[in-house]
Design an enzyme around this catalytic site. Structure first.
Site, mmCIF file in Angstrom:
data_model
loop_
_atom_site.group_PDB
_atom_site.id
_atom_site.type_symbol
_atom_site.label_atom_id
_atom_site.label_comp_id
_atom_site.label_asym_id
_atom_site.label_seq_id
_atom_site.Cartn_x
_atom_site.Cartn_y
_atom_site.Cartn_z
ATOM 1 N N HIS A 1 -12.526 -97.384 13.578
ATOM 2 C CA HIS A 1 -11.257 -97.453 12.909
ATOM 3 C C HIS A 1 -10.370 -96.214 12.711
ATOM 4 C CE1 HIS A 1 -11.761 -101.642 10.807
ATOM 5 N NE2 HIS A 1 -12.270 -101.546 12.132
ATOM 6 N N THR B 1 -0.547 -113.385 23.223
ATOM 7 C CA THR B 1 0.631 -113.973 23.991
ATOM 8 C C THR B 1 1.881 -113.635 23.193
ATOM 9 O OG1 THR B 1 0.134 -115.934 22.733
ATOM 10 C CG2 THR B 1 -0.846 -115.671 24.844
ATOM 11 N N TYR C 1 -18.725 -108.205 4.347
ATOM 12 C CA TYR C 1 -18.466 -107.532 5.789
ATOM 13 C C TYR C 1 -19.083 -106.390 6.052
ATOM 14 C CZ TYR C 1 -15.706 -108.101 10.153
ATOM 15 O OH TYR C 1 -15.373 -108.347 11.418
ATOM 16 N N LYS D 1 -21.934 -110.788 7.127
ATOM 17 C CA LYS D 1 -21.808 -110.823 8.358
ATOM 18 C C LYS D 1 -21.897 -109.178 8.758
ATOM 19 C CE LYS D 1 -17.483 -110.707 11.062
ATOM 20 N NZ LYS D 1 -16.271 -111.375 11.654
ATOM 21 N N LYS E 1 -20.960 -106.714 11.636
ATOM 22 C CA LYS E 1 -20.024 -106.444 13.128
ATOM 23 C C LYS E 1 -20.680 -105.796 14.285
ATOM 24 C CE LYS E 1 -16.535 -107.014 13.817
ATOM 25 N NZ LYS E 1 -15.987 -108.116 14.583
ATOM 26 N N ASP F 1 -21.460 -110.496 14.930
ATOM 27 C CA ASP F 1 -20.136 -110.643 15.751
ATOM 28 C C ASP F 1 -20.183 -109.511 16.565
ATOM 29 O OD1 ASP F 1 -17.577 -110.993 16.622
ATOM 30 O OD2 ASP F 1 -16.600 -110.559 14.759
ATOM 31 N N ASN G 1 -18.036 -109.504 18.994
ATOM 32 C CA ASN G 1 -16.565 -109.447 19.620
ATOM 33 C C ASN G 1 -16.885 -109.496 21.170
ATOM 34 O OD1 ASN G 1 -15.487 -107.593 17.077
ATOM 35 N ND2 ASN G 1 -14.219 -109.285 17.781
ATOM 36 N N GLU H 1 -20.967 -115.089 16.169
ATOM 37 C CA GLU H 1 -19.782 -114.993 16.230
ATOM 38 C C GLU H 1 -19.260 -114.487 17.604
ATOM 39 O OE1 GLU H 1 -17.799 -113.880 12.661
ATOM 40 O OE2 GLU H 1 -15.889 -113.154 13.601
ATOM 41 N N ASN I 1 -13.139 -116.289 16.559
ATOM 42 C CA ASN I 1 -11.546 -115.953 16.164
ATOM 43 C C ASN I 1 -11.127 -115.159 17.350
ATOM 44 O OD1 ASN I 1 -13.543 -113.435 15.224
ATOM 45 N ND2 ASN I 1 -11.652 -112.688 15.724
ATOM 46 N N ASP J 1 -7.217 -117.275 11.185
ATOM 47 C CA ASP J 1 -6.638 -116.152 10.631
ATOM 48 C C ASP J 1 -5.049 -116.656 10.356
ATOM 49 O OD1 ASP J 1 -4.814 -113.848 10.559
ATOM 50 O OD2 ASP J 1 -6.395 -112.687 11.242
ATOM 51 N N HIS K 1 -11.165 -115.944 9.241
ATOM 52 C CA HIS K 1 -11.170 -114.571 10.089
ATOM 53 C C HIS K 1 -10.558 -113.536 9.162
ATOM 54 C CE1 HIS K 1 -9.350 -111.558 12.691
ATOM 55 N NE2 HIS K 1 -10.544 -111.261 13.044
ATOM 56 N N SER K 2 -10.852 -112.158 9.279
ATOM 57 C CA SER K 2 -10.005 -111.208 8.782
ATOM 58 C C SER K 2 -9.952 -109.909 9.547
ATOM 59 C CB SER K 2 -11.008 -110.923 7.321
ATOM 60 O OG SER K 2 -10.865 -109.585 7.075
ATOM 61 N N ASN K 3 -8.921 -109.232 9.116
ATOM 62 C CA ASN K 3 -8.557 -107.915 9.837
ATOM 63 C C ASN K 3 -8.435 -107.108 8.606
ATOM 64 O OD1 ASN K 3 -8.305 -106.027 12.114
ATOM 65 N ND2 ASN K 3 -7.938 -108.133 13.038
ATOM 66 N N HIS L 1 -12.088 -107.993 4.887
ATOM 67 C CA HIS L 1 -12.150 -106.399 4.827
ATOM 68 C C HIS L 1 -11.696 -105.883 3.922
ATOM 69 C CE1 HIS L 1 -12.010 -107.108 9.466
ATOM 70 N NE2 HIS L 1 -12.145 -105.900 9.796
ATOM 71 N N ARG M 1 -2.591 -99.578 16.012
ATOM 72 C CA ARG M 1 -4.126 -99.217 15.841
ATOM 73 C C ARG M 1 -4.678 -99.216 17.209
ATOM 74 N NH1 ARG M 1 -8.535 -103.770 13.448
ATOM 75 N NH2 ARG M 1 -10.259 -102.735 14.549
HETATM 76 O O1 GKR Z 1 -12.128 -104.517 11.862
HETATM 77 O O2 GKR Z 1 -13.426 -103.827 13.671
HETATM 78 C C1 GKR Z 1 -12.680 -104.746 12.952
HETATM 79 C C2 GKR Z 1 -12.966 -105.993 13.473
HETATM 80 O O3 GKR Z 1 -13.808 -106.003 14.718
HETATM 81 C C3 GKR Z 1 -11.858 -106.843 13.615
HETATM 82 O O4 GKR Z 1 -11.017 -106.004 14.302
HETATM 83 C C4 GKR Z 1 -11.968 -107.949 14.096
HETATM 84 O O5 GKR Z 1 -10.944 -108.529 14.443
HETATM 85 O O6 GKR Z 1 -13.249 -108.720 12.073
HETATM 86 C C5 GKR Z 1 -12.516 -108.938 13.295
HETATM 87 C C6 GKR Z 1 -13.525 -110.338 13.678
HETATM 88 O O7 GKR Z 1 -14.340 -110.929 13.278
HETATM 89 O O8 GKR Z 1 -13.695 -110.075 15.137
HETATM 90 MG MG MG Z 2 -14.853 -111.744 14.843
#
Ligand code: GKR
Ligand code: MG
Length: 429
Positions: A27, A106, A151, A196, A198, A226, A228, A251, A274, A298, A325-327, A354, A408
């Site tokens: 980040h 999109t 998170y 959770k 990441k 998760d 991603n 996830e 998500n 979300d 979901h969260s950002n 978050h 970002r």
């Molecule tokens: O904040 O780095 C992050 C997350 O990876 C986020 O951007 C994701 O969209 O939290 C999100 C997720 O669950 O994939």
């Molecule tokens: Mg995710």
């Protein structure tokens, strides 16, 4: 009562963000958000929040300009107004990107993400006008508090040298012990009971070890991982196999519905997403293929709180679970998430947030977690109040930025520490 929109204000802000790691990079020290205010002819103001990157702002501006004179009750009409606003097609035309962290990009999803902030602001204003909380406008809460999960992120103690910014006191977490320590702090400070992590940051065996360490430290607590979409199908199956006894769900282990369906067919571990189901258009293929067992909504990119309830109804019809979901988001969105989550009967998993990572906000009072839950506000509207001084100061930071942080870019942030870094192609492992 005059419910006509007399004024709409947009305030882009930059909010301090810690050096949280993900598969794309890290980040940036500040993250963009957009605060939307809708004021009625009677002087009632409603607030909403969404992603603040340039492309969202560019669409929000002409949309805002078309809203004066409409009524705050006309939220169903918002998508059509957004459709009528010209979109820079070169930025997001069609399905341009299946990577990233938020699924496909999109033009439609961009429009909905912007619409959601206006919908929330209108509902906030309407609630204030009627003396009703937003959850009542959505049919009423079915629970008094909404549960969130901790998170956990691999992270550095501080942003790389030379970057002037706010620092927090969480310290680094780059191995299983660091992850467990972070989880302990989350439980002590906020009372979270599910976790959770990441992933997609370190080779899968290291992340398996971290989840195992969590399972030992917090026996019986729900755990999720998760990455991603950073793994191949065989890697995802191996991780699922090794963590089958401790995972609540895995996830987005792999990218895209066909790969998710392949994994789902060969493991008993539920898959959440998500990324492969982020729009109504994607539901049919994914649900028909049995690719996902939990959709993480979300409300920003699904188009608002009413759309989130429609999604929950579709999931219910197909026997698919729903959670959130969260950002990086502020308290306005946390309040919106809490209101809508309180109205969904079949919400069986703690929602993501978050928010504990965001040390700054634009509210007079931060929403609080107690026992890992946020109490559903019963005050009129969202039940939050803007702190104009804070809003002004975070906006000032946005104005002062030369543009480098207004969008970002986790890979760019990583290049500050590692100049050779490029977001890895997927699957990485
Ligand atoms: O904040 O780095 C992050 C997350 O990876 C986020 O951007 C994701 O969209 O939290 C999100 C997720 O669950 O994939
Ligand atoms: Mg995710």
């Amino acid at each position: 009562m005059n419910l006509t929109i007399a004024d709409v204000r947009l305030t882009p802000v930059l909010v301090a963000d810690p050096p949280l790691l993900n598969t794309q990079g890290v980040h940036q020290p500040y993250t963009p958000r957009l605060i939307v205010e809708v004021e009625t002819a009677d002087g009632i103001t409603g607030v909403g929040e969404t992603y603040g990157d340039t492309k969202y702002l560019e669409l929000a501006r002409p949309l805002a300009a078309r809203l004066t004179g409409r009524r705050i009750t006309d939220t169903n009409g918002l998508p059509a107004v957004a459709d009528a606003v010209a979109v820079d097609a070169s930025r997001v035309s069609g399905r341009v990107d299946v990577g990233g962290l938020r699924g496909v990009q999109t033009a439609d999803k961009l429009r909905l993400s912007v619409v959601s902030a206006f919908e929330v602001a209108c509902l906030d204003a309407l609630g204030k006008a009627l003396g009703l909380p937003v959850h009542a406008l959505l049919g009423g809460k079915v629970r008094d508090a909404v549960e969130y999960s901790a998170y956990l992120f691999y992270r550095w103690a501080a942003h790389p040298d030379g970057v002037a910014c706010e620092q927090d006191d969480w310290g680094a977490a780059v191995d299983p012990a660091g992850v467990v320590e972070q989880a302990r702090r989350f439980t002590e400070r906020y009372g979270f009971t599910s976790f959770k992590l990441k992933g997609g940051v370190f080779p899968p065996d290291e992340e398996i070890a971290a989840v195992r360490a969590l399972a030992e430290a917090f026996p019986g607590h729900p755990l999720r991982l998760d990455p991603n979409g950073a793994w191949s199908v065989p890697t995802a199956l191996r991780v699922a196999d090794e963590l089958a006894d401790v995972l609540e769900y895995l996830e987005d282990p792999v990218l895209g519905t066909p790969a998710m369906a392949e994994v789902a067919a060969r493991t008993g571990v539920p898959l959440a997403t998500n990324m492969c189901v982020t729009t109504f258009d994607e539901i049919k293929e994914a649900f028909t293929a049995g690719a996902v067992q939990v959709v993480l909504s979300d409300h920003h990119y699904w188009g608002g709180l009413r759309a989130t309830r429609r999604l929950a109804a579709v999931c219910h019809a197909f026997g698919v679970g729903v959670s959130m979901h969260s950002n990086t988001h502020l308290g306005i969105s946390l309040a919106a998430m809490t209101h809508v989550a309180s109205t969904v009967p079949g919400l069986h998993h703690a929602c993501d947030t978050h928010y504990p990572w965001q040390s700054e906000d634009v509210l007079t009072e931060r929403p609080a977690f107690d026992g890992g839950k946020v109490t559903v506000p019963d005050l009129p509207g969202l039940g939050v109040e803007l702190d104009r001084d804070r809003l002004r100061s975070l906006h000032r930071r946005w104005l002062d930025d030369d543009g480098a942080l207004r969008d970002r870019d986790d890979a760019a942030a990583m290049r500050v520490a590692d100049p050779g870094w490029a977001a890895p192609s997927v699957p990485r492992w």
